[in-house]
Design a protein around this motif. Sequence first.
Motif, PDB file in Angstrom:
ATOM      1  N   LEU A   1       5.244  -3.452  -1.474  1.00  0.00           N
ATOM      2  CA  LEU A   1       4.677  -3.225  -0.146  1.00  0.00           C
ATOM      3  C   LEU A   1       3.150  -3.277  -0.183  1.00  0.00           C
ATOM      4  N   ALA A   2       2.555  -2.824  -1.278  1.00  0.00           N
ATOM      5  CA  ALA A   2       1.103  -2.895  -1.411  1.00  0.00           C
ATOM      6  C   ALA A   2       0.627  -4.346  -1.436  1.00  0.00           C
ATOM      7  N   VAL A   3       1.356  -5.194  -2.139  1.00  0.00           N
ATOM      8  CA  VAL A   3       1.004  -6.618  -2.172  1.00  0.00           C
ATOM      9  C   VAL A   3       1.147  -7.218  -0.776  1.00  0.00           C
ATOM     10  N   LEU A   4       2.214  -6.844  -0.068  1.00  0.00           N
ATOM     11  CA  LEU A   4       2.397  -7.340   1.297  1.00  0.00           C
ATOM     12  C   LEU A   4       1.249  -6.885   2.194  1.00  0.00           C
ATOM     13  N   ALA A   5       0.798  -5.646   2.010  1.00  0.00           N
ATOM     14  CA  ALA A   5      -0.336  -5.146   2.787  1.00  0.00           C
ATOM     15  C   ALA A   5      -1.594  -5.959   2.512  1.00  0.00           C
ATOM     16  N   ALA A   6      -1.784  -6.362   1.267  1.00  0.00           N
ATOM     17  CA  ALA A   6      -2.952  -7.183   0.920  1.00  0.00           C
ATOM     18  C   ALA A   6      -2.887  -8.539   1.628  1.00  0.00           C
ATOM     19  N   PHE A   7      -1.706  -9.147   1.631  1.00  0.00           N
ATOM     20  CA  PHE A   7      -1.542 -10.389   2.390  1.00  0.00           C
ATOM     21  C   PHE A   7      -1.890 -10.155   3.862  1.00  0.00           C
ATOM     22  N   GLY A   8      -1.403  -9.033   4.385  1.00  0.00           N
ATOM     23  CA  GLY A   8      -1.639  -8.734   5.797  1.00  0.00           C
ATOM     24  C   GLY A   8      -3.101  -8.501   6.120  1.00  0.00           C
TER      25      GLY A   8
ATOM     26  N   PHE B   1      -7.796 -13.600  10.617  1.00  0.00           N
ATOM     27  CA  PHE B   1      -7.561 -14.830  11.362  1.00  0.00           C
ATOM     28  C   PHE B   1      -6.565 -14.657  12.506  1.00  0.00           C
ATOM     29  N   ASN B   2      -5.700 -13.658  12.377  1.00  0.00           N
ATOM     30  CA  ASN B   2      -4.666 -13.448  13.388  1.00  0.00           C
ATOM     31  C   ASN B   2      -4.500 -11.948  13.596  1.00  0.00           C
ATOM     32  N   HIS B   3      -5.153 -11.446  14.655  1.00  0.00           N
ATOM     33  CA  HIS B   3      -5.174 -10.002  14.869  1.00  0.00           C
ATOM     34  C   HIS B   3      -3.816  -9.445  15.271  1.00  0.00           C
ATOM     35  N   GLY B   4      -2.884 -10.292  15.653  1.00  0.00           N
ATOM     36  CA  GLY B   4      -1.562  -9.817  16.033  1.00  0.00           C
ATOM     37  C   GLY B   4      -0.536  -9.967  14.933  1.00  0.00           C
ATOM     38  N   GLU B   5      -0.992 -10.175  13.707  1.00  0.00           N
ATOM     39  CA  GLU B   5      -0.053 -10.436  12.610  1.00  0.00           C
ATOM     40  C   GLU B   5       0.766  -9.175  12.289  1.00  0.00           C
ATOM     41  N   VAL B   6       1.912  -9.390  11.591  1.00  0.00           N
ATOM     42  CA  VAL B   6       2.858  -8.292  11.405  1.00  0.00           C
ATOM     43  C   VAL B   6       2.954  -7.787   9.968  1.00  0.00           C
ATOM     44  N   LEU B   7       2.365  -8.486   9.006  1.00  0.00           N
ATOM     45  CA  LEU B   7       2.589  -8.115   7.615  1.00  0.00           C
ATOM     46  C   LEU B   7       2.021  -6.737   7.284  1.00  0.00           C
ATOM     47  N   LEU B   8       0.816  -6.449   7.768  1.00  0.00           N
ATOM     48  CA  LEU B   8       0.216  -5.144   7.486  1.00  0.00           C
ATOM     49  C   LEU B   8       1.029  -4.015   8.122  1.00  0.00           C
ATOM     50  N   PRO B   9       1.409  -4.114   9.415  1.00  0.00           N
ATOM     51  CA  PRO B   9       2.282  -3.073   9.969  1.00  0.00           C
ATOM     52  C   PRO B   9       3.604  -2.953   9.218  1.00  0.00           C
ATOM     53  N   TYR B  10       4.166  -4.078   8.774  1.00  0.00           N
ATOM     54  CA  TYR B  10       5.412  -4.025   8.018  1.00  0.00           C
ATOM     55  C   TYR B  10       5.228  -3.202   6.744  1.00  0.00           C
ATOM     56  N   ALA B  11       4.143  -3.452   6.038  1.00  0.00           N
ATOM     57  CA  ALA B  11       3.898  -2.725   4.794  1.00  0.00           C
ATOM     58  C   ALA B  11       3.715  -1.234   5.062  1.00  0.00           C
ATOM     59  N   ILE B  12       2.955  -0.905   6.096  1.00  0.00           N
ATOM     60  CA  ILE B  12       2.693   0.502   6.415  1.00  0.00           C
ATOM     61  C   ILE B  12       3.980   1.216   6.813  1.00  0.00           C
ATOM     62  N   PHE B  13       4.743   0.608   7.731  1.00  0.00           N
ATOM     63  CA  PHE B  13       5.995   1.236   8.162  1.00  0.00           C
ATOM     64  C   PHE B  13       7.022   1.272   7.035  1.00  0.00           C
ATOM     65  N   GLY B  14       6.938   0.301   6.139  1.00  0.00           N
ATOM     66  CA  GLY B  14       7.832   0.331   4.989  1.00  0.00           C
ATOM     67  C   GLY B  14       7.613   1.576   4.144  1.00  0.00           C
ATOM     68  N   VAL B  15       6.342   1.921   3.938  1.00  0.00           N
ATOM     69  CA  VAL B  15       6.015   3.108   3.146  1.00  0.00           C
ATOM     70  C   VAL B  15       6.324   4.391   3.915  1.00  0.00           C
TER      71      VAL B  15
END
Length: 329
Positions: free
Chosen positions: A100-107, A113-127
């Motif tokens: 999840l930390a790696v996913l957060a880094a991608f996010g 570049f994309n303020h509506g992206e979902v990867l960072l919220p996914y990582a946070i909610f995953g934790v």
Amino acid sequence: MTRLTRPIGPAEPTGPTRLHELDVLRGFAVCGIMVVNTWQHTRDHLKDSDRNAVDWAIDNLLQGRFYPIFSFLFGLSFVLFLRSAAGRTEHPRAVLLRRLAVLAAFGLVHQFFNHGEVLLPYAIFGVVVLLPASFFPQPAVVVLGVALTAWAVHQGGGTILIPGVFVLGMALMERPPPGWLLLPTFVASVVLGVTLTWLWVRIARDPALFYGAVYPAAGLAAATAYCTGLLLLLRTRLRDPLRAVLAPLGRMALTNYLMSTPIILLFVPLLVADTTRLAGVALSAVTLVLQVLFSRVWLARFRYGPLEWAWRSLTWMERVPNRRIGSHP
């Protein structure tokens, strides 16, 4: 505690048999997200608020219908990863935290570049949500998923829908429903989705009738109808062509999702200049065709997409073999 050892089939895309239906559903979600993201970027750069038929169709038939699918599959894959990791390490949740930390880094990078992206919220909610829920008994996971989803719908949906749908995906993976429920679920979700979408169109512009929960409820119903309808098609003669097109997209969902952003941004001036919005639909279609071709060629030589491979390698802190046996550099 969530069971991690019950045999349910392959838990990782490295096994000899893939969970084809999940790949197809994930690829289908990638298609819808591409169209919606292209449209959203276009609308964000428009100075006027005029809307046409294409705007209406995307807003009421696609917007809010695909990220719940992706979120649901993420929760489901969460359980699959924990089961797989439990077979390799005594601390599967520690490995999952690193994943999840790696996913957060991608996010975080994608956010520039994309303020509506979902990867960072996914990582946070995953934790915050999925990891604690993995310690709960299965009935409690179901209750939590339903409660979080109902609360988010009542609040008007959006990003806050993600945790509840995450947990529902986790619950379904723990206790898959019987196959005979597929058709009645499809019929019921179609009726509910059409009804709620019609109701939303009627009340959206009327302050006296407006109720924000209708829109996310319509989106969830439509997402259910789209998923169950596609699963029904996978039980017909269309199974093989659907797999050939959508499964490669799904297996490289992270790569294809992130690749789409620079393509959209490159063509924003053209998209904004087109008052019909058809340029956005055409760009999405062309991009998806190219991504299908790229994914098929890549996966013929490699087991994982380029970013999927990087994600996996960083998760396990080792260079994961990727090239298929017999393929040539």
